[in-house]
Design a protein around this motif. Structure first.
Motif, short mmCIF file in Angstrom:
data_model
loop_
_atom_site.label_atom_id
_atom_site.label_comp_id
_atom_site.label_asym_id
_atom_site.label_seq_id
_atom_site.Cartn_x
_atom_site.Cartn_y
_atom_site.Cartn_z
N ARG A 165 0.91 -1.18 0.03
CA ARG A 165 -0.10 -0.03 -0.05
C ARG A 165 1.02 1.30 -0.08
N VAL A 166 1.87 1.16 0.86
CA VAL A 166 2.77 2.53 0.75
C VAL A 166 3.56 2.84 -0.58
N PHE A 167 3.55 1.64 -1.58
CA PHE A 167 4.28 1.95 -2.80
C PHE A 167 2.76 2.41 -3.97
N LEU A 168 1.78 2.38 -3.52
CA LEU A 168 0.90 2.45 -4.41
C LEU A 168 0.35 4.00 -4.49
N THR A 169 1.38 4.87 -4.83
CA THR A 169 1.17 6.35 -4.81
C THR A 169 0.28 6.78 -6.04
N ASP A 170 -0.29 8.05 -6.15
CA ASP A 170 -0.96 8.66 -7.09
C ASP A 170 -0.03 8.56 -8.60
N ILE A 171 1.25 8.99 -8.26
CA ILE A 171 2.18 9.03 -9.37
C ILE A 171 2.21 7.63 -10.21
N LEU A 172 2.56 6.73 -9.34
CA LEU A 172 2.39 5.09 -10.01
C LEU A 172 1.11 4.82 -10.34
N ILE A 173 0.10 5.09 -9.84
CA ILE A 173 -1.37 4.71 -10.29
C ILE A 173 -1.51 5.47 -11.73
N ASP A 174 -1.13 6.59 -11.80
CA ASP A 174 -1.20 7.27 -13.26
C ASP A 174 -0.45 6.69 -14.26
N GLN A 175 0.62 6.09 -13.97
CA GLN A 175 1.43 5.16 -15.18
C GLN A 175 0.70 4.04 -15.37
N LEU A 176 0.05 3.42 -14.44
CA LEU A 176 -0.51 1.93 -14.63
C LEU A 176 -1.91 1.92 -13.69
N PRO A 177 -3.00 2.55 -14.41
CA PRO A 177 -4.23 2.68 -13.85
C PRO A 177 -4.88 1.43 -13.41
N ASN A 178 -4.60 0.31 -13.91
CA ASN A 178 -4.98 -0.96 -13.43
C ASN A 178 -4.48 -1.09 -12.07
N LEU A 179 -3.76 -0.58 -11.35
CA LEU A 179 -3.46 -0.62 -9.96
C LEU A 179 -4.30 -0.36 -9.15
N VAL A 180 -5.28 0.77 -9.55
CA VAL A 180 -6.62 1.32 -8.69
C VAL A 180 -7.30 -0.22 -8.02
#
Length: 390
Positions: free
Chosen positions: A267-282
């Motif tokens: 959870r600590v690695f799932l930042t908004d910047i990361l999710i913007d690059q790979l939206p499936n991580l939502v």
């Protein structure tokens, strides 16, 4: 005979890369499936891996082994890299994955061993710098030096294994039940992938600057690109998505206290910047939020007849206690070639990697630089540009 087989693997590897870059890999895919060559390649891959663990160290310890050239040993070391590179290119396709049949279990075990090695090295703080191992470097170095270079080559092979594993997880719906059980319960791959996210073996700090390994080399990362997801990062996250969000995987995986605590580290690695690059991580973020406040039901303990991998165990049992004898036999018959034999091997190697050979494997014929029509002549000066007439 083995050298001819290695040449064939090299040509297949080049053909696969050229075909994939041109989007014309269907023919090779059909041939590998039709002639059931994927299990053969997996068997060859594991054979070379065992050779590296059991025979190669013995060769390096032999005091009376002073070959004229270590080039033949380099070819064997390079064989594993060639096969895993070919499998990485081809396992993108579902039919290739399915054609592996029972040997997929051996391949999963192979990938697990490589990823465990990656995690162990990064946890111990070992530097992951990689010096490129070129054929010309292997001609004059002693076997002990070649052993050190082989260890650095192991890093890149492990990264290829990560990509292969991710492609396998793409097909969880069509994998045998034993393969899913082996990934989730026997090897606990979700927790191993969490370790890779946490330690990130393909990035390191050097002199206060961040370096990342991508496309076969280490390179400095600018400050603005430090949060950019690399291809290797993406492979890990996609594998986690496949293993954690599939209904069949959720039914079989045991979300006990330890596994749950490890997964929640993500959870600590799932930042908004990361999710913007790979939206499936939502979807993964939602799953972990739900997991944090619930206690998933334990998996059903059904009576199952489980398949087990056989290639690794079969080779080890067949040759138990014979490793030193095999090494001495190979020193005499394989790794001490005469000068004439060395010249012949070098000539065949040069032919395999010649420009003409690569162009013959290329799916598209060269085109004239002036008019764009099919060209038959190449500039003798630059060896790059083609033309159709003088």
């Amino acid at each position: 005979r083995w050298l001819r087989q290695h040449e064939c693997v090299e040509k297949l590897n080049m053909h696969a890369i050229l075909g994939a870059s041109a989007g014309q890999e269907q023919l090779l895919t059909e041939l590998l499936v039709t002639y059931t060559k994927i299990p053969v390649l997996i068997g060859e891959l594991i054979s070379v891996e065992i050779w590296k663990h059991k025979i190669f160290p013995v060769l390096c310890r032999l005091e009376d082994f002073k070959p004229r050239s270590t080039f033949p040993i380099y070819v064997v070391l390079h064989h594993e890299a060639s096969i895993i590179n070919l499998l990485e290119t081809m396992f993108f396709y579902k039919e290739i994955c399915e054609s592996a049949e029972d040997s997929i279990l051996d391949l999963i075990d192979y990938c697990h061993r490589k990823l465990t090695l990656l995690v162990a090295r990064s946890t111990n703080g070992q530097a992951m710098t990689l010096k490129e191992l070129r054929p010309e470097d292997a001609v004059l170095v002693p076997p002990q030096e070649l052993q050190k270079q082989a260890e650095t080559m192991e890093f890149e092979i492990s990264l290829k294994a990560l990509s292969v594993l991710r492609f396998i997880t793409d097909q969880v719906e069509s994998l045998p039940l034993s393969a899913l059980t082996r990934m989730l319960n026997t090897h606990n791959l979700p927790c191993l992938l969490v370790e890779l996210v946490e330690h990130c073996p393909w990035s390191c700090q050097e002199a206060g600057k961040l370096k990342k390994f991508e496309n076969g080399t280490w390179h400095l990362v600018s400050h603005e690109d430090q949060v950019k997801m690399t291809k290797l990062d993406g492979q890990v996250w996609l594998a986690l998505l496949n293993l954690l969000l599939s209904p069949e995987c959720q039914r079989k995986y045991h979300f006990d206290g330890f596994n749950k605590s490890q997964l929640l580290k993500l959870r600590v690695f799932l930042t908004d910047i990361l999710i913007d690059q790979l939206p499936n991580l939502v979807e993964l973020q939602r799953f972990l939020s739900h997991l944090a406040v619930t206690e998933p039901a334990p998996p059903k303990k059904d009576l199952v007849l489980e398949q087990v991998p056989i290639i690794w165990d079969r080779i080890l049992k067949k040759n138990a206690g014979k490793w030193e004898a095999i090494a001495k036999h190979q020193v005499k018959c394989v790794f001490s070639p005469t000068e004439e034999e060395l010249k012949l091997q070098a000539h065949r190697w040069a032919q395999t990697y010649s420009l003409d050979m690569m162009e013959a494997l290329a799916p598209n014929k060269p085109r004239c630089g002036a008019c764009g029509t099919e060209a038959a002549k190449r500039c003798s000066r630059c060896r790059n540009e083609w033309y159709c007439t003088r």
